[in-house]
Scaffold this active site. Sequence first.
Site, PDB file in Angstrom:
ATOM      1  N   ASN A 185       0.832  -1.195   0.000  1.00 11.65           N
ATOM      2  CA  ASN A 185       0.000   0.000   0.000  1.00 11.65           C
ATOM      3  C   ASN A 185       0.876   1.259   0.000  1.00 11.65           C
ATOM      4  OD1 ASN A 185       0.644   0.785   2.648  1.00 11.65           O
ATOM      5  ND2 ASN A 185      -1.433   0.595   3.411  1.00 11.65           N
ATOM      6  N   PHE A 187       1.983   3.319   2.040  1.00 10.89           N
ATOM      7  CA  PHE A 187       2.966   3.580   3.089  1.00 10.89           C
ATOM      8  C   PHE A 187       4.140   2.601   3.078  1.00 10.89           C
ATOM      9  CE2 PHE A 187      -1.119   5.166   4.748  1.00 10.89           C
ATOM     10  CZ  PHE A 187      -0.784   6.501   4.881  1.00 10.89           C
ATOM     11  N   LYS A 188       4.155   1.659   2.144  1.00  6.13           N
ATOM     12  CA  LYS A 188       5.145   0.594   2.181  1.00  6.13           C
ATOM     13  C   LYS A 188       6.288   0.834   1.196  1.00  6.13           C
ATOM     14  CE  LYS A 188       2.743  -1.473   5.329  1.00  6.13           C
ATOM     15  NZ  LYS A 188       1.515  -0.667   5.381  1.00  6.13           N
ATOM     16  N   THR A 189       7.257  -0.084   1.192  1.00  9.90           N
ATOM     17  CA  THR A 189       8.501   0.120   0.448  1.00  9.90           C
ATOM     18  C   THR A 189       8.256   0.341  -1.031  1.00  9.90           C
ATOM     19  OG1 THR A 189       9.535  -1.393   2.030  1.00  9.90           O
ATOM     20  CG2 THR A 189      10.809  -0.807   0.070  1.00  9.90           C
TER      21      THR A 189
END
Length: 254
Positions: A185, A187-189
């Site tokens: 999503n 907010f992820k890497t």
Amino acid sequence: MPGPGMELIGAEEKQALLEVIEAGYLFRYGSPDNPAFKAKVYQLEQEVAQLSGVRYAVAVNSGTTALQVALSGLGVGPGDEVIVPGYTFIASMSSIIYARAIPILAEVDRTLNLDPEDVRRKITPRTKAIMAVHMLGNPARLNELRAIADEHKLLLIEDCAQAFGASYKGRPIGSIGHAGAFSFNVFKTITAGDGGMVITDDEAAYRRFFGFHDQGHSPMRMGVEIGKRPFVGLDFRMTELAAAVLLAQLCKLD
């Protein structure tokens, strides 16, 4: 704030999306004889499995559903207890609750991950699994947690949502437990806005994961398998559009 993948969206992602849109085939399944079918989801699964050092991966529509697929596919159910760190995102616990199991909160140590000693203290006859959450990109103490799981005949599930691409003592995270779950999503890497992946080296677990994410169907079905479902599943499938973006992002992971 958004993860680094958001800052890297560019020409590669645009081209990958255009390829799928111009082909006009957005569903994850299609005939290999159909040139309009690009098989982006399948390609993403193969590349993530190879990157993670396991044989199997199932692409899903979020990191939360990846956890739910892992838990339910491994047989975690009503009344089972799952030890989970008290310091984590709510999805680690909500996925346990929706599997109709009970989250048992354990302390974290200075790594911000599960404290193995407190995990030992929280084990009861109803404990079914340990969920390690690799917080803020930092792997948990997996050797110790896997040893505890093996000693007590428990499952070890790795919530890798915040640490895609990380390794622990030379091994990719997600490959040390019985299953690993990733999130893609915002907010992820790396990101496609949303999305997830479940990985495992266990063929039987893979078949259950796949069935649970796709209405009970067998892996890589062709068409509709009427009457052949081993159990009732749900629809957590990833689309070709999300997979196209993630394949472009995967090239930027290092």
